[in-house]
Design an enzyme around this catalytic site. Structure first.
Site, PDB file in Angstrom:
ATOM      1  CG  LEU A 219      69.356  56.650  20.698  1.00  7.37           C
ATOM      2  CD1 LEU A 219      70.164  56.597  21.990  1.00  7.37           C
ATOM      3  CD2 LEU A 219      70.231  56.298  19.520  1.00  7.37           C
ATOM      4  CG  ASP A 220      65.826  51.440  16.896  1.00  8.40           C
ATOM      5  OD1 ASP A 220      65.001  52.299  16.520  1.00  8.40           O
ATOM      6  OD2 ASP A 220      66.552  50.805  16.121  1.00  8.40           O
ATOM      7  NE  ARG A 221      60.720  48.153  25.033  1.00  6.88           N
ATOM      8  CZ  ARG A 221      60.442  48.701  26.215  1.00  6.88           C
ATOM      9  NH1 ARG A 221      60.410  50.002  26.342  1.00  6.88           N
ATOM     10  NH2 ARG A 221      60.212  47.960  27.270  1.00  6.88           N
ATOM     11  CD  GLU A 222      65.116  45.948  23.809  1.00  7.35           C
ATOM     12  OE1 GLU A 222      66.062  45.635  24.563  1.00  7.35           O
ATOM     13  OE2 GLU A 222      63.968  46.182  24.244  1.00  7.35           O
ATOM     14  CB  THR A 223      69.524  51.522  20.515  1.00  9.67           C
ATOM     15  OG1 THR A 223      69.116  50.743  19.400  1.00  9.67           O
ATOM     16  CG2 THR A 223      70.853  52.169  20.212  1.00  9.67           C
TER      17      THR A 223
END
Length: 158
Positions: free
Chosen positions: A113-117
């Site tokens: 999962l992306d860092r900001e997700t």
């Protein structure tokens, strides 16, 4: 799409698979240990292609007998925002920092999962499941749900 996850825990397997199932460590460590001749099967040196029968063969690492782990770990982690999906020790805001220390080097996230997700991410030491869920050859359909917290102006609004 469905998979038969029933496995014979005592079935013969290649040495590298046995070492992974015995929670020795990640594949690069297993390769190194075998190359350094630190792994013995029935007292003899071995290669990664050596077939091991867990019921008959004695596998030792640095003279200590190895056994297959008796359970597999599965956890669903709610990854917070600003947290990196990595098991690398050190980053303060990483998935590794959120898990029990005894899982480090053994359990891994299935996917990223992306860092900001934010959202759920499966953590397991079940390498077969990881492969089935992430490799395109298995054609496993995945559904992602995205929620926007804000919208940017469209070109028509200018």
């Amino acid at each position: 799409c469905s998979f038969d996850m029933k496995r014979n825990r005592q079935a013969p397997r290649r040495l590298d698979k046995f070492l992974a199932d015995a929670s020795v460590g990640p594949r690069n460590l297993v390769l190194q240990l075998v190359a350094e001749d630190r792994v013995r099967v029935n007292g003899e040196g071995a290669t990664l292609n050596t077939i091991v029968d867990p019921e008959r063969d004695r596998v030792c690492l640095n003279g200590e007998r190895l056994a297959l782990k008796d359970r597999t770990v599965y956890a669903l982690l709610n990854k917070p925002m600003a947290c990196t999906t990595t098991m690398a020790v050190g980053p303060e805001h990483s998935v590794a920092a959120l898990l029990p220390s005894e899982w480090l080097g053994l359990a891994r996230p299935v996917g990223r999962l992306d860092r900001e997700t934010t959202g759920g991410i499966l953590i397991t030491d079940d390498g077969d499941l990881q492969v089935m869920m992430t490799q395109p050859d298995f054609k496993l359909w995945k559904t992602y749900v995205a929620c926007l917290l804000y919208t940017s102006p469209s070109p028509r609004d200018s």
